[in-house]
Design an enzyme around this catalytic site. Structure first.
Site, PDB file in Angstrom:
ATOM      1  N   GLY A 164       0.929  -1.194  -0.154  1.00 25.89           N
ATOM      2  CA  GLY A 164       0.084   0.029  -0.039  1.00 25.89           C
ATOM      3  C   GLY A 164       0.857   1.317  -0.052  1.00 25.89           C
ATOM      4  N   GLY A 217      -0.522   4.878  -0.823  1.00 28.64           N
ATOM      5  CA  GLY A 217      -1.487   5.703  -0.201  1.00 28.64           C
ATOM      6  C   GLY A 217      -1.092   6.577   0.624  1.00 28.64           C
ATOM      7  N   GLN A 218      -1.971   7.229   1.429  1.00 28.77           N
ATOM      8  CA  GLN A 218      -1.710   8.225   2.228  1.00 28.77           C
ATOM      9  C   GLN A 218      -0.768   8.129   3.257  1.00 28.77           C
ATOM     10  OE1 GLN A 218      -4.650   9.453   5.211  1.00 28.77           O
ATOM     11  NE2 GLN A 218      -4.078  11.514   5.111  1.00 28.77           N
ATOM     12  N   ASP A 226       2.440  -1.971  -4.267  1.00 32.44           N
ATOM     13  CA  ASP A 226       0.984  -1.553  -4.393  1.00 32.44           C
ATOM     14  C   ASP A 226       0.382  -1.954  -5.817  1.00 32.44           C
ATOM     15  OD1 ASP A 226      -1.286   0.011  -4.505  1.00 32.44           O
ATOM     16  OD2 ASP A 226      -0.427   1.196  -3.031  1.00 32.44           O
ATOM     17  N   TYR A 264     -16.082  -1.299   7.302  1.00 27.53           N
ATOM     18  CA  TYR A 264     -14.926  -1.001   7.750  1.00 27.53           C
ATOM     19  C   TYR A 264     -14.434  -1.144   9.133  1.00 27.53           C
ATOM     20  CZ  TYR A 264     -10.540   2.170   8.336  1.00 27.53           C
ATOM     21  OH  TYR A 264      -9.374   2.609   8.602  1.00 27.53           O
ATOM     22  N   ASP A 301      -0.478  -7.225  -5.709  1.00 21.37           N
ATOM     23  CA  ASP A 301      -1.870  -7.292  -5.234  1.00 21.37           C
ATOM     24  C   ASP A 301      -1.902  -8.349  -4.173  1.00 21.37           C
ATOM     25  OD1 ASP A 301      -4.476  -7.526  -4.610  1.00 21.37           O
ATOM     26  OD2 ASP A 301      -5.064  -8.192  -6.619  1.00 21.37           O
ATOM     27  N   LYS A 331     -11.953  -3.878  10.864  1.00 23.27           N
ATOM     28  CA  LYS A 331     -10.934  -3.656  11.835  1.00 23.27           C
ATOM     29  C   LYS A 331     -10.987  -4.193  13.048  1.00 23.27           C
ATOM     30  CE  LYS A 331      -8.476  -0.935   8.968  1.00 23.27           C
ATOM     31  NZ  LYS A 331      -7.085  -1.341   8.657  1.00 23.27           N
TER      32      LYS A 331
HETATM   33  N1  SER Z   1      -9.791   8.100   8.413  1.00 23.51           N
HETATM   34  C1  SER Z   1     -10.582   6.805   8.509  1.00 23.51           C
HETATM   35  C2  SER Z   1     -11.857   6.822   7.702  1.00 23.51           C
HETATM   36  O1  SER Z   1     -12.353   7.896   7.859  1.00 23.51           O
HETATM   37  C3  SER Z   1     -10.727   6.143   9.809  1.00 23.51           C
HETATM   38  O2  SER Z   1      -9.763   5.295  10.155  1.00 23.51           O
HETATM   39  O3  SER Z   1     -12.105   6.096   7.238  1.00 23.51           O
END
Ligand code: SER
Length: 317
Positions: free
Chosen positions: A10, A13-14, A36, A144, A54, A148
């Site tokens: 990844g 990504g950010q 990535d 999500y 991947d 987690k």
């Molecule tokens: N920054 C994330 C989101 O907004 C939270 O872990 O999905």
């Protein structure tokens, strides 16, 4: 010199964009392999090794791990909260299977240490929202958040059953200028800076009083590395550590921006992300992280605002 070989999954990504660069400065460019499904930033692509990977493809992951002699993996690939609501099957599949694939690289002896991020999204509408503690009610209301939470249980299980050295942080909303976040509920706190500089105004998709826990990326990168460098025996929590930075709402961040851009205007028009934000904590108690590995954030709202505006101004020029 170190014998460690690190794989970042990844890397475009950010978080990956900044973590790769920091780890390369510490471990040597050739010892940090970025990967990535799509190309990363120029800075990442030009400063060291890169693999198209991947993480859903387990045999390809295994091949990359073997070929490079990988000893540590940072798994940062995921679907964030808003995106996973729109594609629940992919959210579940990517977020869960990627973690299993990576933990199994450790279980079968290929890798010694694993980092995997959790989130404030593990909490839900029944969680006490102020100073949310490490061990509390956790009934997440989003795809999500559910991935987690399941992931945290999976990490702790692998640690207890197979003695896997897996480490994790429950990141708050992360604010950064190098790369945009990819489809989260806290994204407004990044977009607002871009819009302030480009248009002088921003329409917030959260109400003015929606307070959420946030953190500036330099703090998040430092927290990640401090956790990964901490002696294993000090780490009492193998699900995921609460970490706090600052808490603010759209109104407060707009006031902070106005101190530098007096004409800046904010308006409000909520969307489906409001319902997600409503279930998350407003502030986080990170005393376990302080106690076990000495965590302390550095950036407050004003310092973050000043640094974001300075860096984005340079970028736009
Ligand atoms: N920054 C994330 C989101 O907004 C939270 O872990 O999905």
């Amino acid at each position: 010199m170190t014998k460690d070989k690190i794989l970042i999954i990844g890397a475009s990504g950010q978080i990956g964009t900044e973590l790769v660069i920091k780890l390369r400065s510490m471990y040597g460019n050739i010892n940090v392999i970025a990967s990535d499904v799509k190309n990363a930033s120029d800075e990442v692509m030009k400063s060291g090794p890169y693999e198209v990977l991947d993480v859903m493809n387990e045999s390809r992951l295994h091949e990359v791990v073997k070929r490079h002699g990988i000893t540590q993996i940072y798994l940062l690939a995921a679907l964030l909260s808003a995106t996973a609501e729109k594609n629940m099957e992919l959210g579940w599949a990517l977020n869960m299977r990627s973690l299993s694939h990576v933990l199994d690289q450790a279980r079968f002896g290929n890798v010694k240490k694993v980092y995997w991020p959790s989130s404030i999204a593990v909490f839900g509408s029944t969680t006490p929202q102020i100073n949310t503690s490490q061990h509390t009610i956790m009934e997440p209301n989003t795809v999500y958040g559910i991935t987690k939470q399941a992931g945290e249980r999976w990490c702790e299980y692998y640690h207890q059953k197979f003695n896997i050295d897996v480490r994790s942080l429950r990141y708050p909303g992360l604010i950064s200028w190098k790369t945009h976040p990819g489809g989260g509920t806290t994204d407004y706190a990044v977009q607002i800076f871009h819009q302030a500089l480009k248009d002088g105004e921003y329409e917030s998709f959260l109400t003015e009083d929606t307070t959420l826990p946030m953190m500036y990326m330099p703090d998040a990168v430092r927290a990640t590395i401090e956790l990964m460098e901490a002696p294993s025996e000090n780490l009492k929590i193998r699900s995921s550590y609460n970490v706090a930075g600052i808490s603010f709402n759209p109104k407060e961040i707009s006031e902070a921006i106005k101190a530098y851009i007096p004409k800046f205007k904010i308006t409000y028009n909520t969307d489906e992300r409001q319902a997600i934000a409503n279930t998350w904590p407003k502030s986080i108690d990170d005393s376990e992280a302080q106690k076990d590995w000495g965590w302390k954030h550095h950036f407050d709202l004003d310092a973050l605002t000043k640094d974001m505006l300075l860096n984005l101004k340079n970028k736009y020029n």
